[in-house]
Motif scaffolding. Structure first.
Motif, PDB file in Angstrom:
ATOM      1  N   GLN A 123       0.815  -1.019  -0.016  1.00  0.00           N
ATOM      2  CA  GLN A 123       0.034  -0.016  -0.011  1.00  0.00           C
ATOM      3  C   GLN A 123       0.912   1.241   0.101  1.00  0.00           C
ATOM      4  N   ILE A 124       0.864   1.940  -0.894  1.00  0.00           N
ATOM      5  CA  ILE A 124       1.368   3.444  -0.985  1.00  0.00           C
ATOM      6  C   ILE A 124       0.350   4.427  -0.539  1.00  0.00           C
ATOM      7  N   TYR A 125       0.733   5.083   0.546  1.00  0.00           N
ATOM      8  CA  TYR A 125      -0.261   6.111   1.141  1.00  0.00           C
ATOM      9  C   TYR A 125       0.626   7.474   1.101  1.00  0.00           C
ATOM     10  N   VAL A 126      -0.192   8.453   0.519  1.00  0.00           N
ATOM     11  CA  VAL A 126       0.176   9.840   0.254  1.00  0.00           C
ATOM     12  C   VAL A 126      -0.296  10.796   1.398  1.00  0.00           C
ATOM     13  N   PRO A 127       0.432  11.208   2.389  1.00  0.00           N
ATOM     14  CA  PRO A 127      -0.401  11.937   3.381  1.00  0.00           C
ATOM     15  C   PRO A 127      -0.385  13.312   2.968  1.00  0.00           C
ATOM     16  N   THR A 128      -1.264  14.143   3.532  1.00  0.00           N
ATOM     17  CA  THR A 128      -1.578  15.543   3.234  1.00  0.00           C
ATOM     18  C   THR A 128      -0.637  16.326   4.069  1.00  0.00           C
ATOM     19  N   VAL A 129      -0.080  17.516   3.628  1.00  0.00           N
ATOM     20  CA  VAL A 129       0.809  18.364   4.086  1.00  0.00           C
ATOM     21  C   VAL A 129       0.344  18.656   5.749  1.00  0.00           C
ATOM     22  N   GLU A 130      -0.942  18.610   6.103  1.00  0.00           N
ATOM     23  CA  GLU A 130      -1.433  18.766   7.434  1.00  0.00           C
ATOM     24  C   GLU A 130      -0.973  17.408   8.319  1.00  0.00           C
TER      25      GLU A 130
END
Length: 211
Positions: A122-129
């Motif tokens: 799983q490749i999870y991209v977080p938000t800046v926050e």
């Protein structure tokens, strides 16, 4: 006396003629048979030569195949989350391109775009926050710890599956039997293909499972 001599001479001539005709006939048939035999032999040799011709080799056919395909689940701050099929040597940036790219609030620095993808990850991209709070699971260390706390439905044993809410012995065995018959799960949502695991059960365990 003279008449008898002439009669005998004519008989001998007639017999000689018959013998000569028979000889010529036999000689002619033998020659024809030899010619037929020779022609058949020549045809046989030509057929044999054609059979022995080696098939043309395609210089472009090296017998090499590209790397096996891999499946990755791209989610988080991307435009089209989902499971995507990539080549075996693909990188994270290619997975993100397949998912429509990052959204405007994605934390680009939290993801190693050059890393090689791994089948089933799983490749999870977080938000800046999320990245600022440290709650995102986009960094390498956070991905590892988050994944380790989840049950991998592609590799979990019956006992491990039974730790999930609503998954008893019968459902755990159904999960194992399903992946044996159909191969590895391509997404966690595929669990709902199993009889007895519908949306209600899935919603209880979706945050605790991975592939």
């Amino acid at each position: 006396m003279r008449d008898r001599f002439i009669c005998t001479l004519l008989q001998r001539c007639f017999i000689g003629t018959l013998i000569l005709a028979a000889f010529l006939f036999l000689t002619g048939c033998g020659g024809s048979q030899e010619e037929d035999t020779l022609e058949e032999f020549e045809i046989s040799e030509e057929d044999g030569a054609e059979d022995k011709e080696a098939p043309e080799e395609n210089p472009d056919d090296t017998g090499q195949t590209e790397g096996a395909a891999v499946y990755v689940y791209v989610c988080g701050a991307v435009n089209a989350p989902g499971v995507y099929e990539l080549s075996g040597d693909a990188r994270v940036f290619e997975a993100l391109e397949s998912a429509g790219g990052m959204t405007g609030d994605a934390s680009l620095e939290s993801v190693n775009l050059a890393r090689a993808v791994v089948d089933g990850e799983q490749i999870y991209v977080p938000t800046v926050e999320e990245a600022a709070r440290g709650t995102g699971v986009g960094t390498e260390s956070n991905i590892k710890s988050a994944e380790q706390s989840k049950v991998n439905i592609n590799t979990a044993s019956r006992d491990e599956l039974m730790t999930l809410t609503g998954i008893g012995e019968a459902k755990a065995e159904s999960i194992i039997r399903y992946r044996e018959e159909h191969g590895a799960f391509k997404s966690v949502e595929e669990l709902m293909e199993i009889e007895g695991i519908k949306e209600g059960v899935f919603n209880k365990i979706k945050d605790d499972i991975t592939i």
